[in-house]
Scaffold this motif. Structure first.
Motif, short mmCIF file in Angstrom:
data_model
loop_
_atom_site.label_atom_id
_atom_site.label_comp_id
_atom_site.label_asym_id
_atom_site.label_seq_id
_atom_site.Cartn_x
_atom_site.Cartn_y
_atom_site.Cartn_z
N GLY A 78 0.83 -1.19 0.00
CA GLY A 78 0.00 0.00 0.00
C GLY A 78 0.87 1.24 0.00
O GLY A 78 2.05 1.20 -0.29
N ALA A 79 0.28 2.35 0.34
CA ALA A 79 1.02 3.60 0.34
C ALA A 79 0.29 4.64 1.17
O ALA A 79 -0.92 4.54 1.38
CB ALA A 79 1.21 4.11 -1.08
N PHE A 80 1.01 5.63 1.66
CA PHE A 80 0.38 6.76 2.30
C PHE A 80 1.36 7.93 2.31
O PHE A 80 2.57 7.76 2.09
CB PHE A 80 -0.10 6.43 3.72
N THR A 81 0.83 9.11 2.54
CA THR A 81 1.64 10.33 2.67
C THR A 81 1.08 11.14 3.83
O THR A 81 -0.13 11.23 4.01
CB THR A 81 1.58 11.18 1.38
N VAL A 82 1.97 11.72 4.62
CA VAL A 82 1.56 12.67 5.64
C VAL A 82 2.29 13.99 5.36
O VAL A 82 3.48 14.00 5.05
CB VAL A 82 1.87 12.15 7.07
N GLU A 83 1.53 15.08 5.41
CA GLU A 83 2.10 16.41 5.20
C GLU A 83 1.72 17.30 6.38
O GLU A 83 0.63 17.18 6.94
CB GLU A 83 1.55 17.05 3.93
N LEU A 84 2.59 18.23 6.72
CA LEU A 84 2.29 19.20 7.76
C LEU A 84 3.25 20.37 7.65
O LEU A 84 4.32 20.26 7.05
CB LEU A 84 2.40 18.58 9.16
N TRP A 85 2.83 21.48 8.22
CA TRP A 85 3.68 22.66 8.35
C TRP A 85 4.12 22.75 9.81
O TRP A 85 3.31 22.53 10.72
CB TRP A 85 2.92 23.92 7.95
N VAL A 86 5.39 23.07 10.03
CA VAL A 86 5.91 23.12 11.40
C VAL A 86 6.75 24.38 11.60
O VAL A 86 7.39 24.89 10.67
CB VAL A 86 6.76 21.88 11.74
N TYR A 87 6.74 24.86 12.84
CA TYR A 87 7.57 26.00 13.26
C TYR A 87 8.04 25.68 14.68
O TYR A 87 7.27 25.78 15.63
CB TYR A 87 6.73 27.28 13.23
N GLY A 88 9.26 25.25 14.82
CA GLY A 88 9.78 24.87 16.13
C GLY A 88 10.17 26.06 16.97
O GLY A 88 10.58 27.10 16.45
N ARG A 89 10.05 25.87 18.27
CA ARG A 89 10.53 26.89 19.22
C ARG A 89 11.81 26.35 19.85
O ARG A 89 11.81 25.74 20.91
CB ARG A 89 9.48 27.17 20.29
N GLY A 90 12.92 26.56 19.15
CA GLY A 90 14.19 26.05 19.62
C GLY A 90 14.44 24.63 19.11
O GLY A 90 13.71 24.10 18.28
N VAL A 91 15.51 24.03 19.64
CA VAL A 91 15.97 22.71 19.22
C VAL A 91 15.86 21.76 20.41
O VAL A 91 16.13 22.14 21.54
CB VAL A 91 17.42 22.80 18.73
N PRO A 92 15.44 20.49 20.18
CA PRO A 92 15.42 19.54 21.30
C PRO A 92 16.78 19.42 21.97
O PRO A 92 17.82 19.69 21.35
CB PRO A 92 15.02 18.22 20.60
N ASN A 211 7.87 15.07 23.31
CA ASN A 211 6.92 16.10 22.89
C ASN A 211 7.61 17.29 22.22
O ASN A 211 8.67 17.74 22.64
CB ASN A 211 6.10 16.57 24.09
N PHE A 212 6.98 17.76 21.19
CA PHE A 212 7.49 18.85 20.35
C PHE A 212 7.11 20.20 20.94
O PHE A 212 5.98 20.40 21.39
CB PHE A 212 6.90 18.70 18.95
N ALA A 213 8.04 21.13 20.93
CA ALA A 213 7.77 22.51 21.36
C ALA A 213 7.69 23.39 20.12
O ALA A 213 8.70 23.64 19.45
CB ALA A 213 8.86 23.00 22.29
N GLY A 214 6.48 23.83 19.79
CA GLY A 214 6.32 24.67 18.62
C GLY A 214 4.92 24.58 18.05
O GLY A 214 3.97 24.19 18.73
N TYR A 215 4.79 24.95 16.79
CA TYR A 215 3.51 25.07 16.12
C TYR A 215 3.40 24.07 14.98
O TYR A 215 4.38 23.79 14.28
CB TYR A 215 3.33 26.49 15.57
N ILE A 216 2.20 23.53 14.79
CA ILE A 216 1.89 22.62 13.70
C ILE A 216 0.63 23.13 13.00
O ILE A 216 -0.33 23.55 13.66
CB ILE A 216 1.65 21.19 14.23
#
Length: 290
Positions: A78-92, A211-216
């Motif tokens: 099968g197949a799939f795609t995930v797309e998103l826009w991200v804006y991180g607040r700093g680096v892990p 957990n991610f710190a930022g915007y999605i």
């Protein structure tokens, strides 16, 4: 500026006498004019995104109310795609990994194969910190076999996502993983095993940990491997939610009355923010973070 959780929306007129409209008895005001006055006194709707503060449990979960969560799972052939826009607040932090979006495994008692570890990621897109021998953070598309110490396939690329909005696309073709950033392919990897089924929804911003710190923003899941040309187009445009082969799409523009983000593709998969995850009055069309 500051970010506040959006609990409810109300419209109130300013009742200061000098700001209230006046009406003349000799000139009746039409219903149309009254509507225009109310609209002028109402706040303008603002585009939003999903914000996570990076603390444990700061994530949002999409759950399929129709009980068809298997569509979140990749299958060999099968197949799939995930797309998103991200804006991180700093680096892990050093050697840390933050989940941008992912599908955890189900427990064996819920139908997963024997040996599968509940809560591991069947697939995920992550933002990893630089390690001892890596200078820059990197974005990773990962698929696992769900086993402790088992097989893991990754397509990864060094990239900083904390300096503005970036479009990330992860493509599973059934035989390969492909990672795109801002419309350009950055990495590929071959896969030869069958990923297990996932469980308990689809998560944005992390699981209980990582957990991610930022915007999605504009998170989309597709039932097909999107082409290079399509991904490049999406990185320079906006989706409507009505595109063919779209399984789910969250634009995060406004929580519903229950505080969930509706799936604007029309599927019954609302996304529920929890703990340090909430709506933010800032989206991918904004040039700088608040």
């Amino acid at each position: 500026s500051k970010i506040y959780p959006i609990l409810s929306v109300s419209v109130r007129a300013n009742h200061h006498p000098s700001l209230m409209p006046t009406f003349s008895a000799s000139r009746p005001t039409s219903l149309f004019a009254l509507v225009l006055i109310v609209l002028a006194m109402s706040p303008t709707a603002q585009a939003q995104s999903l914000f996570s503060d990076g603390t444990p449990y700061a994530r949002s979960r999409a759950f399929d109310q129709a009980g068809e969560e298997s569509r979140f799972d990749p299958q060999t052939g099968g197949a799939f795609t995930v797309e998103l826009w991200v804006y991180g607040r700093g680096v892990p932090g050093l050697n840390e990994s933050a989940i941008l979006v992912g599908r955890p495994t189900a427990a064996p008692e819920l139908g997963a194969p024997s040996g599968v570890v509940s809560g591991m990621a069947v697939w995920s897109v992550r933002y990893n910190a630089p390690g001892n021998d890596v200078e820059d953070p990197y974005v990773v598309f990962e698929i696992t076999d769900g086993q402790e110490g088992g097989e893991v396939v990754q397509a990864e690329a060094q990239f900083v996502i904390s300096e503005g909005w970036h479009h990330v696309a992860a493509v599973y073709t059934g035989t390969d993983l492909r990672l795109f950033i801002d419309g350009e392919e950055k990495s590929t990897a071959s896969i030869s095993f069958t990923p297990p089924s996932g469980g308990v929804g689809l998560y944005a911003g992390g699981f209980n940990v990582d957990n991610f710190a930022g915007y999605i923003d504009d998170l989309a899941l597709w039932s097909t491997a999107l082409s290079d040309e399509t991904i490049s187009t999406h990185a320079a445009s906006s989706l409507t939610g009505q595109e063919q082969d779209l399984l789910a799409f969250w634009d995060f523009n406004a929580p519903n009355v229950d505080g969930y983000f509706d799936d604007v593709s029309g599927a019954s998969t609302p996304m529920r923010p929890s703990f340090g995850s909430r709506a933010a009055n800032f989206d991918r069309t904004s040039s700088s973070a608040p």
